[in-house]
Every structure is written in structure tokens, then in C-alpha cells.
Design a protein around this motif. Structure first.
Motif, PDB file in Angstrom:
ATOM      1  N   SER B 557       0.852  -1.187   0.000  1.00 54.23           N
ATOM      2  CA  SER B 557       0.000   0.000   0.000  1.00 54.23           C
ATOM      3  C   SER B 557       0.891   1.242   0.000  1.00 54.23           C
ATOM      4  O   SER B 557       1.890   1.298   0.719  1.00 54.23           O
ATOM      5  N   ILE B 558       0.552   2.236  -0.824  1.00 56.94           N
ATOM      6  CA  ILE B 558       1.330   3.475  -0.829  1.00 56.94           C
ATOM      7  C   ILE B 558       0.373   4.672  -0.703  1.00 56.94           C
ATOM      8  O   ILE B 558      -0.840   4.536  -0.863  1.00 56.94           O
ATOM      9  N   LYS B 559       0.928   5.817  -0.399  1.00 60.93           N
ATOM     10  CA  LYS B 559       0.122   7.025  -0.180  1.00 60.93           C
ATOM     11  C   LYS B 559       0.076   7.859  -1.463  1.00 60.93           C
ATOM     12  O   LYS B 559       1.118   8.152  -2.052  1.00 60.93           O
ATOM     13  N   ILE B 560      -1.129   8.263  -1.844  1.00 64.70           N
ATOM     14  CA  ILE B 560      -1.288   9.162  -2.983  1.00 64.70           C
ATOM     15  C   ILE B 560      -1.648  10.548  -2.440  1.00 64.70           C
ATOM     16  O   ILE B 560      -2.623  10.674  -1.678  1.00 64.70           O
ATOM     17  N   THR B 561      -0.866  11.513  -2.839  1.00 68.45           N
ATOM     18  CA  THR B 561      -1.137  12.883  -2.376  1.00 68.45           C
ATOM     19  C   THR B 561      -1.738  13.702  -3.511  1.00 68.45           C
ATOM     20  O   THR B 561      -1.725  13.275  -4.673  1.00 68.45           O
ATOM     21  N   LYS B 562      -2.255  14.863  -3.152  1.00 69.08           N
ATOM     22  CA  LYS B 562      -3.010  15.702  -4.077  1.00 69.08           C
ATOM     23  C   LYS B 562      -2.269  16.006  -5.377  1.00 69.08           C
ATOM     24  O   LYS B 562      -2.847  16.020  -6.469  1.00 69.08           O
ATOM     25  N   ASP B 563      -0.927  16.250  -5.246  1.00 67.47           N
ATOM     26  CA  ASP B 563      -0.157  16.665  -6.420  1.00 67.47           C
ATOM     27  C   ASP B 563       0.074  15.530  -7.410  1.00 67.47           C
ATOM     28  O   ASP B 563       0.576  15.752  -8.502  1.00 67.47           O
ATOM     29  N   MET B 564      -0.264  14.333  -7.013  1.00 63.81           N
ATOM     30  CA  MET B 564       0.059  13.194  -7.874  1.00 63.81           C
ATOM     31  C   MET B 564      -1.004  12.894  -8.928  1.00 63.81           C
ATOM     32  O   MET B 564      -0.707  12.243  -9.921  1.00 63.81           O
ATOM     33  N   VAL B 565      -2.236  13.279  -8.676  1.00 60.68           N
ATOM     34  CA  VAL B 565      -3.301  12.955  -9.631  1.00 60.68           C
ATOM     35  C   VAL B 565      -4.257  14.132  -9.809  1.00 60.68           C
ATOM     36  O   VAL B 565      -4.354  14.998  -8.944  1.00 60.68           O
ATOM     37  N   SER B 566      -4.942  14.146 -10.941  1.00 64.89           N
ATOM     38  CA  SER B 566      -6.089  15.039 -11.089  1.00 64.89           C
ATOM     39  C   SER B 566      -7.259  14.182 -11.564  1.00 64.89           C
ATOM     40  O   SER B 566      -7.069  13.194 -12.280  1.00 64.89           O
ATOM     41  N   ILE B 567      -8.444  14.518 -11.115  1.00 65.57           N
ATOM     42  CA  ILE B 567      -9.626  13.731 -11.477  1.00 65.57           C
ATOM     43  C   ILE B 567     -10.226  14.306 -12.752  1.00 65.57           C
ATOM     44  O   ILE B 567     -10.522  15.502 -12.817  1.00 65.57           O
ATOM     45  N   LYS B 568     -10.371  13.476 -13.773  1.00 66.67           N
ATOM     46  CA  LYS B 568     -10.936  13.941 -15.042  1.00 66.67           C
ATOM     47  C   LYS B 568     -12.252  13.232 -15.326  1.00 66.67           C
ATOM     48  O   LYS B 568     -12.379  12.039 -15.096  1.00 66.67           O
ATOM     49  N   ARG B 569     -13.211  14.015 -15.825  1.00 64.95           N
ATOM     50  CA  ARG B 569     -14.503  13.450 -16.204  1.00 64.95           C
ATOM     51  C   ARG B 569     -14.769  13.761 -17.660  1.00 64.95           C
ATOM     52  O   ARG B 569     -14.587  14.896 -18.099  1.00 64.95           O
ATOM     53  N   TYR B 570     -15.199  12.767 -18.409  1.00 64.24           N
ATOM     54  CA  TYR B 570     -15.548  13.036 -19.811  1.00 64.24           C
ATOM     55  C   TYR B 570     -16.452  11.914 -20.333  1.00 64.24           C
ATOM     56  O   TYR B 570     -16.712  10.929 -19.621  1.00 64.24           O
ATOM     57  N   GLN B 571     -16.936  12.091 -21.576  1.00 60.37           N
ATOM     58  CA  GLN B 571     -17.781  11.063 -22.180  1.00 60.37           C
ATOM     59  C   GLN B 571     -17.004  10.324 -23.252  1.00 60.37           C
ATOM     60  O   GLN B 571     -16.127  10.890 -23.902  1.00 60.37           O
ATOM     61  N   LYS B 572     -17.330   9.058 -23.417  1.00 60.49           N
ATOM     62  CA  LYS B 572     -16.600   8.239 -24.381  1.00 60.49           C
ATOM     63  C   LYS B 572     -17.618   7.405 -25.160  1.00 60.49           C
ATOM     64  O   LYS B 572     -18.599   6.924 -24.582  1.00 60.49           O
ATOM     65  N   THR B 573     -17.377   7.217 -26.453  1.00 61.67           N
ATOM     66  CA  THR B 573     -18.254   6.353 -27.249  1.00 61.67           C
ATOM     67  C   THR B 573     -17.615   4.969 -27.365  1.00 61.67           C
ATOM     68  O   THR B 573     -16.494   4.846 -27.842  1.00 61.67           O
ATOM     69  N   LEU B 574     -18.336   3.960 -26.872  1.00 61.15           N
ATOM     70  CA  LEU B 574     -17.813   2.595 -26.919  1.00 61.15           C
ATOM     71  C   LEU B 574     -18.408   1.838 -28.099  1.00 61.15           C
ATOM     72  O   LEU B 574     -19.612   1.899 -28.337  1.00 61.15           O
ATOM     73  N   HIS B 575     -17.557   1.126 -28.831  1.00 62.82           N
ATOM     74  CA  HIS B 575     -18.025   0.287 -29.937  1.00 62.82           C
ATOM     75  C   HIS B 575     -17.980  -1.196 -29.569  1.00 62.82           C
ATOM     76  O   HIS B 575     -18.597  -2.015 -30.212  1.00 62.82           O
ATOM     77  N   VAL B 576     -17.200  -1.494 -28.562  1.00 67.85           N
ATOM     78  CA  VAL B 576     -17.102  -2.891 -28.110  1.00 67.85           C
ATOM     79  C   VAL B 576     -17.267  -2.926 -26.602  1.00 67.85           C
ATOM     80  O   VAL B 576     -17.057  -1.924 -25.923  1.00 67.85           O
ATOM     81  N   GLU B 577     -17.671  -4.081 -26.105  1.00 66.80           N
ATOM     82  CA  GLU B 577     -17.642  -4.250 -24.656  1.00 66.80           C
ATOM     83  C   GLU B 577     -16.690  -5.404 -24.338  1.00 66.80           C
ATOM     84  O   GLU B 577     -16.454  -6.282 -25.169  1.00 66.80           O
ATOM     85  N   GLU B 578     -16.153  -5.361 -23.158  1.00 66.89           N
ATOM     86  CA  GLU B 578     -15.215  -6.414 -22.773  1.00 66.89           C
ATOM     87  C   GLU B 578     -15.961  -7.497 -22.021  1.00 66.89           C
ATOM     88  O   GLU B 578     -16.764  -7.196 -21.133  1.00 66.89           O
ATOM     89  N   ILE B 579     -15.706  -8.753 -22.385  1.00 65.07           N
ATOM     90  CA  ILE B 579     -16.355  -9.849 -21.654  1.00 65.07           C
ATOM     91  C   ILE B 579     -15.310 -10.887 -21.265  1.00 65.07           C
ATOM     92  O   ILE B 579     -14.300 -11.070 -21.944  1.00 65.07           O
ATOM     93  N   THR B 580     -15.544 -11.535 -20.143  1.00 63.21           N
ATOM     94  CA  THR B 580     -14.717 -12.676 -19.785  1.00 63.21           C
ATOM     95  C   THR B 580     -15.454 -13.902 -20.301  1.00 63.21           C
ATOM     96  O   THR B 580     -16.575 -14.177 -19.880  1.00 63.21           O
ATOM     97  N   PRO B 581     -14.855 -14.629 -21.238  1.00 56.98           N
ATOM     98  CA  PRO B 581     -15.575 -15.740 -21.856  1.00 56.98           C
ATOM     99  C   PRO B 581     -15.946 -16.834 -20.854  1.00 56.98           C
ATOM    100  O   PRO B 581     -15.273 -17.025 -19.844  1.00 56.98           O
ATOM    101  N   SER B 582     -17.022 -17.515 -21.164  1.00 51.02           N
ATOM    102  CA  SER B 582     -17.366 -18.742 -20.453  1.00 51.02           C
ATOM    103  C   SER B 582     -16.616 -19.894 -21.091  1.00 51.02           C
ATOM    104  O   SER B 582     -16.272 -19.839 -22.277  1.00 51.02           O
ATOM    105  N   VAL B 583     -16.373 -20.930 -20.297  1.00 44.59           N
ATOM    106  CA  VAL B 583     -15.642 -22.082 -20.799  1.00 44.59           C
ATOM    107  C   VAL B 583     -16.503 -23.332 -20.687  1.00 44.59           C
ATOM    108  O   VAL B 583     -16.989 -23.642 -19.606  1.00 44.59           O
ATOM    109  N   VAL B 584     -16.723 -24.013 -21.801  1.00 44.63           N
ATOM    110  CA  VAL B 584     -17.335 -25.338 -21.747  1.00 44.63           C
ATOM    111  C   VAL B 584     -16.216 -26.338 -21.973  1.00 44.63           C
ATOM    112  O   VAL B 584     -15.459 -26.230 -22.937  1.00 44.63           O
TER     113      VAL B 584
END
Lengths: 742, 742
Positions: B557-584
Motif C-alpha cells: 500500500s502506498i500514499k497518494i497525495t493531491k499533487d500526484m493525480v487530477s480527477i478527469k470526467r468526460y464522455q466516451k463512445t464505446l463500440h465494443v464491450e469487454e467480456i470474460t468468456p465462459s468455458v465449456v
């Protein structure tokens, strides 16, 4: 004698030991050619993400006899010969073992310099190993095992293309050897209990020397470690000339040094761990077998077999029985074996888990003729005899019949298998110009009576041993007989019956039973096993009313008194004699042959270095055929589907590539995975009679064939029943240029 | 949920656990039928020299519906149903886990009694296991490994006939599944480093309970041990009725007992070692994997893989890539796996080293339809549903299409593979009357969402699981993703693009690099992996100038301080979704299927019990053809030689038997090793046109055929391109009686 033979078996099978010389020698080449060399790390080498520097090695054997080249090589050749003659003289003078060893080490070093020079001088096309490895990894022929977990050195997984290649390779092997020669194939256990490998010599002698960081426990293979250290010292500008000379001298002699001598070198140069700078332990013998426990008690120690051969030897009795007691016969086995290498490297050449295909041909030690030798005697072979090696000469071409006749190859059976090995290797795609058979030198099997030849393939790692072919005499059967008391022998009909005198210690079973109870059986066995001289001693003792100390099979000793036995003498007519068969053993390192196949069949399209492919023969190609619609036009779909079904019905492995991308780009993709034939459905296919184009990978030539004929044609091509030339002649050529760059 | 699933995978794969129920139940049958049962010894069982008492088991499924038999079974059936209903009620009432478990144990016990009775009541031909085993050993189909060293329990070597059968079996498998379905076959390492098997759950859970003699260290498998002890107590005449009832009750409930409950039973009955009388340890969990060290340092712990499946899962990414990123696709692997059984028994059924053939079919968890389901939907299957098992009913015949439609079988993919498994098993020679598919009961996979059916073959050991066919959902891929951080997922194209809100903790790389240096990469990865909620917490903290505790992949575990990150919000258009396949996963236990093949194809000639043979289908028969000269007449020799060469050229495996002995005796010998076709060269063969007789093994019928036609006819017969009936109709019958007894 047996002990040495033993060592040879224990350390050399499938090249663990002899391969090393070549690897070392290669190391040197590589260094000369500025290949990065990582001796120390346990991290991935082959296929690691680190960029490979380009390795451009030059070889082409045909040009060996170039007079200019010979001029350069002449002094090296005579330097080898000079030392070879010295070794011969020392041996014939009966010089001390130590002196002979020293001289042999020097001889090997000189041979190495010669071979190194030879390879570097021969002009030829360049080979780009990094490019080939990229192809093999990208198209998932193989990859490091457990790559998502960081990988394990010396272990590889074969992906779909590598697995199909391997499986085709093994099925050709099976049909070429097992079916054709009616061998008895077996499939034996991998987990092997200790006593079996104790008897075979592996428990005591199958070891390499290593040295450990005293604090971290990190291990280094001793010879690699010393060499790397001394090379570093040599290269250091501060090192003076005399020290540099000393380093070079030690490097040359490393191969022949004893544990004590190596330890002395480590201490003389005050060597520390190259990683931590910590002190190092004394050299330790590290057994290369993976150990485990069989069953929950922890009492049964076992190992993963280091070779498949022992499974055949321990089953000899049943196999002989299966063959109605008749010699000669051969048994075969394909299976995995394991060696816990201290620091595996060189990709598929030196791994911890590998597939072997071994044959053990059992024959009468006094009659090693082979009934089918006639059929191979005109096979031309590239033989590198022990004598040529000592004289600094090159390998020579010779018919195997001639080689056996002149005694160069010891006997017909050995010669027969050498020829068959060569036929097989050429069939699966080994380049004949990069194949030779190297005879083990006298010093490699000193007191070993019989002959041994390795099929070696030339690769960018140098000449690597791919198939061993050895006459191993009766060693293994004798050892297992000793260990178990089960006599692994065959009966041979005598030309005429023989009358012999027999003397026997005839047991008084009643008395023995009372005296030894449960042990009585072991006592009876031991009595029956006494030889003439021992019976004479026994007779002497009991005639004086003294006890005789009888040693049982388990080593315990018991007292035999007068009332327990009577000595009987009589004559017996023998119709058979018992013999311990000799074993001739062709032993294939499947991964090594496969690696050589990759190198020998890796090609670039003329004028387009980026377009690489593998020109594997159809017999072993992972897939036989590709099926490509010219475009995404849905009219093609039913044709593609029908064709795929038809090919499946004909047992033709194939791949449909209906992805987007030009036809040229898709051909390039199928070339990469060595698919020899490609069918394209185009707009003309829609017209009747329905046709398609058929393309051959190496020439990129195409013809046009009726759809309903295609499966048969491809099947016949895959089985080599017809050639491409015949197909090209029979069917109309399709001229449209394929867009290679698209 | 995952943990339970986990347990199922870890303990049940290929029947380690569920197989046991049948073996136990068999044990009971065997005892009823006076079979010697050796629970304690580690000495050889199957194939040991000790004479087997004859086991005559009776079964023939066709007669299941006999009304008299049903009358006897009725009370047992309703007793099962009563308990089944109780289990259902407890579950629906949400009763405590403990109560459910108890009820399930009782249910299993009742099922056992029913099945036991069923098998014992059905009249049929007798089967003599000892006789079959004698044949298999005598003709070296198989034998205990290292027999001359006393043998190792649970390990077998396949001799020439067993090996050829196995190799033919696998090649039919390859062509039936890999080629036909264009699967991606791989060949992965056996030696597996610990972290891989930690992730799969095998390190923690792949264990059986055992108990040890405190002095000798001898081990006993706890459940077997208690059962044997209690049975002995039950049989003791001095035991009173209430104690006997208690013993019986415990035996019935053993299967569902916890470690503590079992320990209490051991102590309640004051059990001692049955061999020495010594005290015993507490129950110990014994991991069934063979452990070893990879490399010389002793630092890399490894195991021999307990199943081949993990090799496919860890290569999922590359395989998906090879398949151009498209789902569904199947990967396959044939290879050895290892389980250090505490006390292996039942011959080939429970061994320490075995070959598996596994398929992992990866598909979209939301679309388990199969494109080829249409082609199998009318396949009639013998289904033993979980519901029937709880209701005390028998297995039923049903079309697989119907079973999927009604939801009995969960989805088309599972159903498709069940049908294909059946087709394959029948093709290689499994008796359809002795094959059923048993569904895992709810209690066998409690919280496990998906469906699982085992193909079981009826043998003299009872119904044994030979092929598992399970829908394993996303468990394994998820586990390896968790362990490595490598996302084992596939991309699925969305029907239409989707706009989503994204919130991201955008790293300030400069600051992070300075603060964490080498660890910066791990910090970036951990930041990228944060989910919406975690980012909200992070945002809250840094907005208040507080530190955020970020947990890295390795758990640090490490400490994240204010100067290390900025929070960004935006919209994205997805053409694919990610799935974890089932196995038979269809998973074949090759040795178990082979054993069933032996039993299902073992025959005696009518009227001559001594003349036994194996009626294996030509496709898997070790050899396809025998070549016999009628007598030792030397005029036959060139014909025999030529014929053998011709057969070899046609790739037809065959055996020449030119030993003395009547032709009938030699035919009997070839029948024993299952050779389906026999050619005899007799005096008529010497006349022109040269002909020979061709004999079919099962009918013993013979025809006369021209010599030059023979190889083609035998080849076509071997490949099932023509039937014997067709051959018999086309060629003149050869009437001479074969002297069976000679």
C-alpha cells in the motif's frame, strides 16, 4: 570400462554434455559477432521482450573446398593435427591419465578455433534469428511457458502451429520407423522410483557442477561462470598481457578440468557473485534430475525420468517374449523427459522439459549385421570421423556401405540406422547441406568399446547434436539385472548341441525352510546363482564341517551348514546359449530437430525482407491448405463452407481466412505459418463449371482447378503422391499477379 | 460462489472426487460378490501375481424396465424420492447448511443402495475380469511400471499393443475433434510453478484426508480406512445390533462428513493401524500434487500439473489473438497429468500418472448457442438427470435437441459437446448399452451456476466417469487475471455504439516517477484499475488534502497525495464491450475410456471359454492385419515378404506370424490382440492368379481375394470405407473350417 560407459550414458544422452562444447563454441562465435550473451540471469532469453541484436551468421557447406578459404584454414588444421598426433602418441605410450586429459582439452580447444574460423569464412546468405523468433512467437508456434506469470526459463509451450508441426513430425517418425521396421512401441511412466535410476547410474552421476552465492543462494553453473569471469578479466584494459594469456589458457582448458582444479581457479581469481558481490560456496555437484515423493508417506523417492530409454530396458523381458523370444528386434518410445538444468539457455536447444523419440534395437553382440542394410548401402552421408577431427580435416561425403566396409562405422546395424536417420531428417525438411554425422572421438568414450555417431545440424547456434546413434553394448541390461536379480538375457540357438559339466549346490529344502523360514526363497536363489568357483569354496568348507557365508541378493549374509546342501556333478546337453543383447540406440531430441527445421526453412521473399515465411515440407506443415474468399462478397460463403467440409472429409487440415485484407496480405499470413497450398474462391468460381485457384507457397505459382477435383489434388500433394510440377503441368496456369505488398 | 466452484474444480476435475462415489459403491458391490478388497496395502493390485477371485458382475441395461425387477426396486426408489424431496424442501426453506449436507449424505447413501440393487438384479452374460486382465498382461497391452523392481502402485506401462491402441485412439480423437472442429491444439509444460496452481486453487484445495501410523509413518486414506474398520466391526459376531446399526449409519454418511467429524469417529472407535496396531495421527490434509523444485536454487517451487487445462487458460490471450480476437473458439490439449493418490487402486481407473485429452471451448457468456447444434440435435442420448437421481428414477433416453429445448441441458454448446462425446465414444468401441450421461446434482455444485454432465461407462467396477463435460463459466480466466494482472478477456462488438461517462484518476507522471521511482509503473497500473467508487473516495480525500491509501497489485500500500493525480470526467463512445468468456470443457480420461473399451470388447468364443479375444473396432485396433503362412513351407516366404511390403506401402500396420502352430492357434493369437483382419497364404496362393484368404475376426468368416487387391481392401476396411458385409458379398466365401482348438 562399464563405469566410464556409465558416465557417458548418464551425462551425454541426447547431448547434455557434448552439445555443450558446441554451445560454448557458439558462444564464442556469437560474441565475435556481437550477440548479447546473458550468462547469469535466470530470466527469459529466447523470446524475451528485450530486443535481440541481429545475428547474421554465415554458412553454406558446399563452398567448404574453396582454395582461398583452405589457405586461411591450413595453419589451424595443422595445429589441430599436431595436437591430435600428440594425443595419439601419449595414449600409445601409456602416458598418465592426467597428461592425456590435458592434451585432449588442448586438442578440443584447437578444434574449436578451427571450426569457428571455418564457419566465419564461408560466404552465404545471411540469417536473421531475431526475425525468425519474432515470426515463431507472433504466429504462436511457441512461447515461453506461463508467460503471463513472467515465464519459466527452459520451458516452452507449443501453440497451435507448433503443436501441429510437432504432432505431424511425430506421426511421420512413427510411420517411418515404428511401422516400416515393425518396432515395438511402448509408452512408459515418467515418474521413476529411485532404485531404477540408481542402477542406470543417473542418481550418482547425472550431475553438473555449480557454485552458490552464500547469502542469496543464487546458483551459477560453474563452467559458464568461470568462463564469463575470465573473459571479463581478459577484456579489462587494466589487465596485463601475462594475466590475459593465463585467462585465455584456462578458458581453453576448462572443459577438461576436475572439480578441484575448477575450485582452485575460483579461489585464485578471488571470484565473487557477479550480481551481489557476495562470497561463493565451494563447487557443488548438482543432480540434474527433478526429485519428488511417490505416495503420501514420503518413503518412496522418485524422479522425473531424464530419458525415455530406461522404460524400455526395464520392460526388456516382456518385449522379448512379445517378439517370441527372437533377436534382433527394436522397441521405440516417444515421450517427455526432464532435466533440471542449472541455467537453461539457447531457446529450444537446452530446456528443462523435452520430448524424445528413442529406439532401442536389441541384437546379438556377435552378429550386428542388418537384414536391410543392402537397401541403404548407397546412401551418401556427410561423415566427420574421429580421425578427421584429430587431423584437423573436414567432414567427408561417403556412401554408408563404404563406411561400414572400411570399418569407419563399426557395424551394419549402426550404419543402417545412421542412413535411416538421415533419410528421415531430409524427409521432414532438414537442409542436407547443413547436416553431418560426427563420430565421438576416442577421448569422448575412452574405454568404450563401441561406436557412436551424432547427427548434427548447423544452426545459428553452430553445429548442434539433434540425434544420437550409439552402440551401447550390454551396459543397461546388465545393470538392471544386477540391481533386480531378474536376468535380462536372450537365448540363442547353438549351431550344434554342446555337452557341459555342471556342478550344483543342491539344496535340502526341508532343512533350509526350517532354518530360514520366510528367507528360504532368497537363500535358494542365492545358492542357484553360485558359480563354479564359489561352489568349490562351499564344497571345501562343508567337507571340513565349516560354515559357508552365503551372500543374499539384498546384501545380507547367512551361514550355510553341511546338512543344508549336497554338491552334485553331472553332464548336460545344451541346445541354446544365453546372451545379453547389445543395444544400438538412435535417440532423437524432438525439440532440437524442430528448432533446426525452423532455421533451415526460414525464408524471406526476394526483394521484400519483411515478408518472411517457412518453407516446411507438406508432410510436417502444421496445416496443409488455406481456403480464402477473394473478398467479403457473401456469394463466396457457400463455396467456402462446402470446400471446408470436403477438405475435412478428406482429413486435410486447413484454415479458412475470411478476414478483410487483400488476398496478397492473406497469402503472406498463410506463408508465415508454412501452409504449402492455398485455394482462393474468386468471381470465376461462381460460374459453372465451378473452379478455384490453387497456389503453391514456395514458388507462389497458381493454377486453376475444378472445385470437385481440389480435395483429391491437395490430399495427393500433401502426401507427396504427386509433385507441384505435375500439377502445374496438368492444370492451366493462373497468371494474375498476387499483390505481395498489399 | 467462486470458492465453492473452486473446490469443485480443484477436487473433481476428471472425476477425482465424484468418481469416488462410484468406486465406493462398487466396493460394496464387489464385497457382496465376494471380491477381495485390499484397502490397506501399497502393493500392486491390478495385475499383481496374486490370483484374482472371479468377479462375475451382471449388467445389461436394456432389461431395466422388466416389471418384476421394478417391483423389487420400487421401495428403494421411493426411499430415494422421499429423501430427495426432503433435500429440496430444506433448500427451499433456506435450512442451515449443516442440515442440508446431512440430508444430502443420506440421499447419496439411498441412491447407492438403489443403484447397487439395480445392477445386481439385471440378468446378463457373465464377465470374467481376471480372465481379461490375464489377456491384457500376457499379450502386453499393459503391465505395472517397473515390474522387475517390484512395481509401483498406480503406474502402468503400455506395451506394444496398449501403446498402439492408445496412439490410434488419440489419433481418432484428434481427427474427430481438433480437425473436424478446427480447434487450436496446444502442447504445454507439465512442470508448473506454484503461483499458477495457487491461482487455480489446486495448492490450497486439491487434497484428500489421510491418517498416519505414528511409528511407521504408513499412510491410510481416511475415508477408506474408516469404512474398512467399521465394516470389520459390523461383521464381527460379537458386535451387538445397536453398534452394528451405528456402524452402518456412519458408513452411509461418511461421504458428507467434515474433518472434525471423521476424527471423532476414529477416536470414538479407538481405531489403530490395521497393520501394526500402533496409534494413529490426527487426520491430515494431503495435497495430491507431486511437488518438486525448478532450477538448482530450491527457490522456485513447482508441481507436476494435475490437469492439462491450466496450460490452455494461461495461454488464452495468445490463442484469442491467433483466432483473430473472435469468439467462440476451442483449444485442445492431449498430455499427461499427475496425482499423488494416497492409495491408488482399481487398475487403470485410479492411477498416479495418466493421459488426458481436454477441450476448452471459449464462448460469449450471453450467447451459448452453437452453430453446428442442428447437425446433432436428433442424437439419442441416455440421460440421468439430477432430478431423476433425486426422484429415484432411472436414466432415460432422449434426443439432445429435446433436452436442450426443455432446459434439462443448460445450453446448445454443452449439448453439442455431449452429443459429440457420445458419437466419439461409440466410434471407438464403447457399448451404447453401457453408456450414460449423468448430471451433477445440485448438491454436487451447490452455488455453481452452470451445468455439468459426466459420460459414465458401466464396467465391473460399476459406473465410472470417463469424460466430464462441464460449463465452467469464467472461473479460471478470472482467477488468472487476478493473480497476474493480465486481463484475460475478449472484446465483443456492441450492436450499437454506447456513450458512457468516464471518470479517471489522471496521473501526474513526473511527480509519481520522482516519488516512487521503480515502483511508479505499479502505481500507474493500480491507478488505472480503480473503479468509480474508489475514485470518488480518492477525490474526497485529496480535496481535503488528505492522503489516499492505494493498494498495489502485489498487496503493498502506498500514499497518494493531491499533487500526484487530477480527477478527469468526460464522455466516451464505446463500440465494443469487454467480456470474460465462459468455458465449456469436455475432459477425457484416456486411461479410463481405454479400460472401458477393454471390458466392453472382451469376448469369449461360444463353446470355448478359453478362447478369449478383443473385438475392438478397426479404427483403434493396435494392428489392422495379420499375415500368416499356412505352414513353414518355404515356397510361402516370398509371398509373405511381398505382402508385408505392400501393406507397409499402404501404411497398414500388420504382424507376420510365421511361427509353428496350426493356423487356428495362430488366428486365436491374433484375435487376442484384436487384429480385425487376417490374411493367410496357402497352397492355392502359389497358383496363378495368386490369391489368399482374408478373415474377419468377430465372425471368423473368410473370403478369397487376389493378392494384388488385398492391400486396398484391407485399407478400406480399416478406414471403414467398406464393411465386411460388402466384402463378403463381393468375394467368394472360403469355406474351410478353422480348427479353433488346435
Amino acid at each position: 570400462m562399464q563405469i566410464f560407459l556409465h558416465t557417458v550414458r548418464a551425462t551425454c544422452k541426447s547431448g547434455a554434455r557434448y552439445g555443450i562444447k558446441y554451445l560454448r563454441f557458439l558462444d564464442q562465435i556469437s560474441r565475435n559477432l556481437a550477440v548479447s550473451s546473458r550468462l547469469y540471469s535466470e530470466t527469459p532469453q529466447w523470446g524475451s521482450k528485450k530486443k535481440h541484436r541481429k545475428v547474421k551468421l554465415h554458412f553454406q557447406l558446399q563452398s567448404m573446398a574453396d582454395p582461398k578459404i583452405e589457405e586461411v584454414l591450413a595453419p589451424l588444421r595443422s595445429s589441430v593435427k599436431e595436437q591430435g598426433d600428440l594425443v595419439r602418441k601419449l595414449k600409445s605410450d601409456g602416458a598418465p591419465d592426467f597428461d592425456v586429459k590435458k592434451a585432449v582439452a588442448e586438442l578440443k580447444a584447437r578444434k574449436k578455433l578451427l571450426e569457428d574460423k571455418e564457419l566465419s569464412l564461408i560466404p552465404s546468405a545471411s540469417f536473421d534469428r531475431a526475425k525468425m523468433e519474432d515470426l515463431l512467437k507472433r504466429r504462436f508456434f511457441l512461447d515461453q511457458s506461463f508467460a503471463i506469470y513472467g515465464g519459466i526459463t527452459g520451458q516452452y509451450d507449443f501453440g497451435p502451429m507448433g503443436c501441429a508441426l510437432k504432432s505431424n513430425f511425430l506421426s511421420v517418425w512413427r510411420s517411418f520407423f515404428v511401422l516400416e521396421e515393425q518396432m515395438l512401441e511402448v509408452d512408459c511412466s515418467i515418474l521413476t522410483p529411485e532404485p531404477v535410476l540408481k542402477a542406470s547410474g543417473h542418481v550418482d552421476r547425472f550431475a553438473d557442477l555449480m557454485i552458490k552465492d552464500v547469502k542469496t543462494g543464487e546458483c551459477f553453473r560453474l563452467d559458464h561462470f568461470i568462463k564469463a569471469h575470465l573473459e571479463k578479466v581478459s577484456l579489462d584494459k587494466k589487465t596485463d598481457e601475462s594475466l590475459r594469456a593465463e585467462c585465455q589458457d584456462i578458458i581453453i582448458k576448462l572443459d577438461g578440468m576436475s572439480k578441484q582444479e575448477l575450485a582452485a581457479v575460483v579461489s585464485r581469481f578471488n571470484m565473487k557473485s557477479p550480481i551481489t558481490g557476495n562470497d561463493l560456496t565451494e563447487p557443488i555437484e548438482f543432480n540434474l534430475m527433478f526429485a519428488t515423493q511417490i505416495g503420501p508417506s514420503g518413503l518412496i523417492k522418485g524422479f522425473l525420468r531424464p530419458e525415455t530409454a530406461q522404460g524400455i530396458f526395464v520392460n526388456f523381458k516382456r518385449l522379448l517374449e512379445f517378439n517370441s523370444g527372437k533377436l534382433p528386434f527394436a522397441a521405440a518410445q516417444i515421450g517427455n523427459a526432464f532435466r533440471n538444468e542449472i541455467s537453461p539457455r539457447s531457446g529450444l536447444i537446452r530446456v528443462r522439459e523435452f520430448t524424445m523419440a528413442e529406439i532401442e534395437h536389441f541384437c546379438d553382440p556377435n552378429d550386428k549385421n542388418h537384414p536391410k542394410f543392402e537397401s541403404v548401402k548407397h546412401t551418401k552421408m556427410h561423415l566427420y570421423s574421429a580421425c578427421s577431427q584429430m587431423d584437423g580435416k573436414s567432414a567427408e561425403y561417403m556412401e554408408i556401405g563404404e563406411a561400414v566396409k572400411t570399418g569407419l562405422v563399426d557395424n551394419e546395424t549402426l550404419g543402417y540406422f545412421m542412413a535411416r536417420i538421415q533419410q528421415f531428417l531430409l524427409k521432414v525438411g532438414i537442409d542436407p547441406a547443413k547436416l553431418r554425422f560426427r563420430q565421438h572421438m576416442g577421448n569422448e568414450m575412452a574405454h568404450y568399446a563401441c561406436d557412436c555417431w551424432d547427427a548434427e545440424c548447423l544452426t545459428s547456434y553452430g553445429w548442434i547434436e539433434c540425434v544420437g546413434c550409439a552402440d551401447r553394448s550390454a551396459y543397461d541390461l546388465t545393470q538392471h539385472t544386477k540391481a533386480t536379480g531378474v536376468r535380462l538375457i536372450a537365448e540363442k540357438k547353438l549351431a550344434e548341441p554342446k555337452v557341459v559339466d555342471v556342478v550344483e549346490a543342491f539344496p535340502n529344502k526341508g532343512v533350509l525352510g526350517k532354518a530360514f523360514k520366510k528367507e528360504a526363497k532368497a537363500v535358494l536363489d542365492a545358492l542357484a546363482a553360485l558359480n563354479k568357483n564359489e561352489i568349490a569354496v562351499l564344497e571345501g568348507k562343508i567337507s571340513k564341517n565349516e560354515d559357508y557365508d552365503l551372500v543374499l541378493h539384498d546384501g545380507a549374509s547367512i551361514k550355510i551348514t553341511k546338512d543344508m546342501v549336497s554338491i552334485k556333478r553331472y553332464q548336460k546337453t545344451l541346445h541354446v546359449e544365453e546372451i545379453t543383447p547389445s543395444v544400438v540406440e538412435p535417440s532423437f531430441g524432438v525439440g532440437r530437430v524442430m528448432y533446426s527445421l525452423f532455421e533451415h526453412n526460414f525464408r524471406m521473399r526476394e526483394g521484400d525482407e519483411q515478408r518472411t515465411y517457412l518453407s516446411l515440407p507438406p508432410a510436417v506443415s502444421p496445416l496443409k491448405c488455406s481456403v480464402l474468399p477473394l473478398s467479403g462478397n457473401t456469394e463466396f460463403t457457400p463455396f467456402i463452407k462446402k470446400l471446408s467440409q470436403d477438405l475435412t472429409a478428406f482429413d486435410i487440415s486447413h484454415r479458412v481466412d475470411d478476414s478483410s485484407g487483400s488476398i496478397g496480405r492473406r497469402y503472406a499470413r498463410t506463408d508465415e505459418i508454412a501452409i504449402p497450398f492455398g485455394i482462393t474462391i474468386d468471381f470465376d468460381s461462381l460460374k459453372t463449371p465451378h473452379t478455384a485457384t490453387l497456389r503453391e507457397r514456395d514458388s507462389m505459382d497458381q493454377v486453376r482447378i475444378n472445385l470437385d477435383e481440389l480435395p483429391t489434388v491437395v490430399k495427393d500433394l500433401s502426401l507427396c503422391k504427386i509433385t507441384w510440377a505435375e500439377v502445374a503441368q496438368k492444370y492451366p496456369k493462373f497468371e494474375q499477379q498476387e499483390n505481395a505488398k498489399a
